[in-house]
Enzyme design. Structure first.
Site: not given
Ligand code: AP5
Length: 208
Positions: A13, A88, A127, A154, A165
Protein backbone atom coordinates in the site's frame (compact mmCIF):
# COMPACT_ATOMS: atom_id res chain seq x y z
CA UNK A 1 -9.97 11.79 -6.24
CA UNK A 2 -10.69 10.33 -2.79
CA UNK A 3 -9.19 6.87 -2.37
CA UNK A 4 -8.92 4.28 0.38
CA UNK A 5 -6.09 1.74 0.07
CA UNK A 6 -6.92 -1.70 1.46
CA UNK A 7 -4.69 -4.73 1.83
CA UNK A 8 -2.80 -6.82 4.34
CA UNK A 9 0.31 -5.50 6.09
CA UNK A 10 3.12 -5.53 3.54
CA UNK A 11 0.82 -5.84 0.51
CA UNK A 12 2.48 -2.74 -0.94
CA UNK A 13 0.00 0.00 0.00
CA UNK A 14 2.74 2.46 0.99
CA UNK A 15 4.78 1.65 -2.13
CA UNK A 16 1.82 2.29 -4.44
CA UNK A 17 0.75 5.39 -2.50
CA UNK A 18 4.26 6.87 -2.94
CA UNK A 19 3.98 6.42 -6.71
CA UNK A 20 0.54 8.08 -6.81
CA UNK A 21 1.80 10.97 -4.67
CA UNK A 22 4.82 11.50 -6.89
CA UNK A 23 2.82 11.50 -10.12
CA UNK A 24 -0.45 13.14 -9.04
CA UNK A 25 0.63 15.20 -5.98
CA UNK A 26 -2.26 13.92 -3.86
CA UNK A 27 -1.95 14.09 -0.07
CA UNK A 28 -1.00 10.71 1.42
CA UNK A 29 -2.69 10.11 4.76
CA UNK A 30 -1.00 7.08 6.32
CA UNK A 31 -2.16 6.34 9.85
CA UNK A 32 0.91 4.13 10.37
CA UNK A 33 3.22 7.05 9.44
CA UNK A 34 1.23 9.45 11.65
CA UNK A 35 1.51 7.07 14.61
CA UNK A 36 5.23 6.44 14.04
CA UNK A 37 5.81 10.22 13.96
CA UNK A 38 3.96 10.51 17.30
CA UNK A 39 6.07 7.68 18.76
CA UNK A 40 9.28 9.37 17.56
CA UNK A 41 8.19 12.72 19.04
CA UNK A 42 7.33 11.03 22.35
CA UNK A 43 3.84 12.58 22.52
CA UNK A 44 1.17 11.10 24.85
CA UNK A 45 -0.51 9.63 21.73
CA UNK A 46 2.80 8.09 20.64
CA UNK A 47 3.43 6.57 24.07
CA UNK A 48 -0.05 5.04 24.10
CA UNK A 49 0.17 3.79 20.50
CA UNK A 50 3.63 2.20 20.77
CA UNK A 51 2.51 -0.67 23.01
CA UNK A 52 -0.16 -1.69 20.50
CA UNK A 53 2.08 -1.22 17.46
CA UNK A 54 4.98 -3.23 18.87
CA UNK A 55 2.61 -6.12 19.57
CA UNK A 56 1.06 -5.92 16.09
CA UNK A 57 -2.33 -5.01 17.56
CA UNK A 58 -4.60 -2.20 16.42
CA UNK A 59 -4.55 1.13 18.23
CA UNK A 60 -8.04 1.74 19.73
CA UNK A 61 -10.65 3.18 17.37
CA UNK A 62 -11.33 6.27 19.50
CA UNK A 63 -7.68 7.31 19.21
CA UNK A 64 -7.26 6.80 15.50
CA UNK A 65 -10.65 8.04 14.26
CA UNK A 66 -10.12 11.50 15.81
CA UNK A 67 -6.67 11.71 14.28
CA UNK A 68 -7.95 11.03 10.75
CA UNK A 69 -11.00 13.28 11.08
CA UNK A 70 -8.73 16.17 12.14
CA UNK A 71 -6.40 15.48 9.21
CA UNK A 72 -9.30 15.55 6.73
CA UNK A 73 -10.09 19.14 7.78
CA UNK A 74 -6.69 20.31 6.40
CA UNK A 75 -7.13 22.33 3.17
CA UNK A 76 -4.64 20.24 1.16
CA UNK A 77 -7.23 17.43 1.09
CA UNK A 78 -9.58 19.60 -1.02
CA UNK A 79 -7.90 18.19 -4.15
CA UNK A 80 -8.45 14.61 -2.92
CA UNK A 81 -6.53 12.18 -0.73
CA UNK A 82 -5.10 8.69 -0.45
CA UNK A 83 -5.99 7.06 2.85
CA UNK A 84 -3.47 4.30 3.61
CA UNK A 85 -4.04 2.01 6.60
CA UNK A 86 -7.41 3.55 7.46
CA UNK A 87 -10.11 2.34 7.87
CA UNK A 88 -9.07 -0.94 9.51
CA UNK A 89 -12.24 -1.80 11.43
CA UNK A 90 -15.96 -1.53 10.71
CA UNK A 91 -16.25 1.28 13.27
CA UNK A 92 -13.53 3.23 11.42
CA UNK A 93 -15.25 2.68 8.05
CA UNK A 94 -18.59 3.90 9.41
CA UNK A 95 -16.96 6.97 11.02
CA UNK A 96 -15.16 7.76 7.76
CA UNK A 97 -18.38 7.55 5.73
CA UNK A 98 -20.12 9.84 8.20
CA UNK A 99 -17.32 12.43 8.09
CA UNK A 100 -17.00 12.37 4.30
CA UNK A 101 -20.80 12.75 4.10
CA UNK A 102 -20.57 15.88 6.26
CA UNK A 103 -17.73 17.24 4.12
CA UNK A 104 -19.65 16.31 0.92
CA UNK A 105 -16.56 14.51 -0.35
CA UNK A 106 -17.55 10.88 -0.95
CA UNK A 107 -15.01 8.16 -1.69
CA UNK A 108 -14.31 7.42 -5.35
CA UNK A 109 -12.68 4.02 -4.82
CA UNK A 110 -11.48 1.46 -2.30
CA UNK A 111 -8.43 -0.14 -3.89
CA UNK A 112 -7.46 -3.58 -2.61
CA UNK A 113 -3.82 -4.63 -3.13
CA UNK A 114 -4.05 -8.40 -2.91
CA UNK A 115 -0.99 -10.53 -1.94
CA UNK A 116 -0.54 -14.04 -0.50
CA UNK A 117 0.41 -14.09 3.25
CA UNK A 118 3.60 -16.15 2.77
CA UNK A 119 4.91 -13.59 0.26
CA UNK A 120 4.14 -10.91 2.81
CA UNK A 121 6.16 -12.48 5.62
CA UNK A 122 9.25 -12.51 3.39
CA UNK A 123 8.66 -8.92 2.26
CA UNK A 124 8.16 -7.49 5.72
CA UNK A 125 11.01 -9.24 7.48
CA UNK A 126 13.36 -7.88 4.81
CA UNK A 127 11.82 -4.37 4.61
CA UNK A 128 14.01 -1.42 5.58
CA UNK A 129 12.91 2.24 5.68
CA UNK A 130 14.77 5.53 5.48
CA UNK A 131 15.02 7.43 8.76
CA UNK A 132 15.14 10.74 6.90
CA UNK A 133 12.59 10.63 4.06
CA UNK A 134 10.54 7.49 4.79
CA UNK A 135 11.59 5.75 1.55
CA UNK A 136 10.41 2.13 1.60
CA UNK A 137 13.18 -0.26 0.58
CA UNK A 138 14.66 -3.60 1.53
CA UNK A 139 17.63 -5.15 3.27
CA UNK A 140 19.52 -4.79 -0.04
CA UNK A 141 19.58 -0.97 0.43
CA UNK A 142 22.62 -0.11 2.56
CA UNK A 143 21.61 3.55 2.50
CA UNK A 144 18.56 5.34 1.11
CA UNK A 145 18.70 5.39 -2.71
CA UNK A 146 16.60 8.57 -2.67
CA UNK A 147 18.33 10.82 -0.10
CA UNK A 148 21.33 8.86 1.21
CA UNK A 149 19.77 8.62 4.70
CA UNK A 150 20.22 5.77 7.16
CA UNK A 151 17.95 2.74 6.68
CA UNK A 152 16.29 1.03 9.68
CA UNK A 153 14.01 -1.91 10.41
CA UNK A 154 10.59 -1.16 11.90
CA UNK A 155 10.08 -2.60 15.42
CA UNK A 156 7.00 -4.49 14.19
CA UNK A 157 8.73 -6.13 11.19
CA UNK A 158 10.00 -9.22 13.05
CA UNK A 159 8.39 -12.53 12.04
CA UNK A 160 6.33 -13.12 15.22
CA UNK A 161 4.79 -9.64 15.11
CA UNK A 162 4.20 -9.85 11.36
CA UNK A 163 2.27 -13.12 11.86
CA UNK A 164 0.13 -11.46 14.53
CA UNK A 165 -0.48 -8.43 12.27
CA UNK A 166 -1.71 -10.83 9.56
CA UNK A 167 -4.09 -12.49 12.05
CA UNK A 168 -5.40 -9.12 13.19
CA UNK A 169 -5.87 -8.13 9.54
CA UNK A 170 -7.88 -11.30 8.79
CA UNK A 171 -10.11 -10.79 11.82
CA UNK A 172 -10.64 -7.04 11.92
CA UNK A 173 -9.83 -5.54 8.53
CA UNK A 174 -10.57 -8.10 5.81
CA UNK A 175 -14.37 -7.80 6.46
CA UNK A 176 -14.06 -4.29 5.00
CA UNK A 177 -13.49 -5.85 1.58
CA UNK A 178 -17.15 -6.92 1.59
CA UNK A 179 -18.18 -3.58 3.09
CA UNK A 180 -16.74 -1.69 0.09
CA UNK A 181 -17.83 -4.34 -2.40
CA UNK A 182 -21.37 -3.72 -1.14
CA UNK A 183 -21.11 -0.02 -1.92
CA UNK A 184 -19.59 -0.80 -5.35
CA UNK A 185 -16.38 1.08 -4.55
CA UNK A 186 -14.08 -1.94 -4.45
CA UNK A 187 -11.41 -2.46 -7.10
CA UNK A 188 -8.94 -5.31 -6.63
CA UNK A 189 -5.36 -5.48 -7.94
CA UNK A 190 -2.95 -8.44 -7.97
CA UNK A 191 -0.09 -7.05 -5.85
CA UNK A 192 2.25 -10.01 -6.30
CA UNK A 193 4.12 -8.65 -9.29
CA UNK A 194 6.79 -6.08 -9.99
CA UNK A 195 5.79 -2.75 -8.28
CA UNK A 196 5.69 -0.92 -11.64
CA UNK A 197 3.35 -3.54 -13.12
CA UNK A 198 1.13 -3.23 -10.05
CA UNK A 199 1.17 0.56 -10.45
CA UNK A 200 0.09 0.33 -14.10
CA UNK A 201 -2.94 -1.69 -12.94
CA UNK A 202 -3.63 0.78 -10.13
CA UNK A 203 -3.83 3.65 -12.59
CA UNK A 204 -6.00 1.68 -14.98
CA UNK A 205 -8.36 0.64 -12.18
CA UNK A 206 -8.67 4.25 -11.04
CA UNK A 207 -8.95 5.58 -14.62
CA UNK A 208 -5.94 7.82 -14.04
P1 AP5 B 1 4.94 -1.53 1.79
O1 AP5 B 1 4.57 -0.72 0.61
O2 AP5 B 1 5.67 -0.89 2.90
O3 AP5 B 1 3.63 -2.30 2.35
P2 AP5 B 1 2.38 -1.76 3.16
O4 AP5 B 1 1.18 -2.45 2.62
O5 AP5 B 1 2.36 -0.27 3.17
O6 AP5 B 1 2.75 -2.37 4.56
P3 AP5 B 1 2.75 -1.79 6.05
O7 AP5 B 1 3.51 -2.79 6.88
O8 AP5 B 1 3.24 -0.39 6.11
O9 AP5 B 1 1.27 -1.88 6.38
P4 AP5 B 1 0.63 -2.05 7.72
O10 AP5 B 1 -0.76 -1.91 7.31
O11 AP5 B 1 0.94 -3.23 8.54
O12 AP5 B 1 1.34 -0.93 8.61
P5 AP5 B 1 0.92 0.52 9.06
O13 AP5 B 1 2.15 1.34 9.02
O14 AP5 B 1 -0.29 0.98 8.37
O15 AP5 B 1 5.77 -2.79 1.25
C1 AP5 B 1 6.28 -3.78 2.13
C2 AP5 B 1 7.63 -4.32 1.59
O16 AP5 B 1 7.39 -4.99 0.36
C3 AP5 B 1 8.66 -3.23 1.28
O17 AP5 B 1 9.95 -3.69 1.58
C4 AP5 B 1 8.50 -2.98 -0.23
O18 AP5 B 1 9.70 -2.51 -0.83
C5 AP5 B 1 8.11 -4.38 -0.72
N1 AP5 B 1 7.19 -4.34 -1.87
C6 AP5 B 1 6.13 -3.51 -2.07
N2 AP5 B 1 5.51 -3.82 -3.23
C7 AP5 B 1 6.18 -4.86 -3.76
C8 AP5 B 1 6.00 -5.66 -4.95
N3 AP5 B 1 5.01 -5.41 -5.82
N4 AP5 B 1 6.88 -6.67 -5.17
C9 AP5 B 1 7.89 -6.93 -4.30
N5 AP5 B 1 8.11 -6.23 -3.17
C10 AP5 B 1 7.25 -5.21 -2.90
O19 AP5 B 1 0.48 0.25 10.58
C11 AP5 B 1 1.41 -0.11 11.58
C12 AP5 B 1 0.70 -0.24 12.92
O20 AP5 B 1 0.07 1.02 13.28
C13 AP5 B 1 -0.48 -1.24 12.95
O21 AP5 B 1 -0.03 -2.56 13.21
C14 AP5 B 1 -1.32 -0.68 14.10
O22 AP5 B 1 -0.76 -0.99 15.35
C15 AP5 B 1 -1.19 0.83 13.90
N6 AP5 B 1 -2.25 1.37 13.02
C16 AP5 B 1 -2.06 1.98 11.82
N7 AP5 B 1 -3.24 2.34 11.29
C17 AP5 B 1 -4.19 1.97 12.19
C18 AP5 B 1 -5.61 2.05 12.20
N8 AP5 B 1 -6.29 2.60 11.18
N9 AP5 B 1 -6.26 1.54 13.27
C19 AP5 B 1 -5.60 1.00 14.31
N10 AP5 B 1 -4.26 0.87 14.35
C20 AP5 B 1 -3.56 1.36 13.31
Amino acid sequence: MNIVLLGAPGAGKGTQAAKLVEEFKMPHISTGDMLRAAVKAGTPLGKKAKTYMDAGELVPDDVIIGLVIDRLQEPDTDVGFILDGFPRTSAQAVALDAELGKLERPLDAALLVDVDPEVIIKRLTSRRMCKECGYIGSVADESCPKCGGEMYQRDDDNEATVRNRLEVYEKSTSPLIDYYRGSELLVSIDGDRNPDEVYADVKEALSL
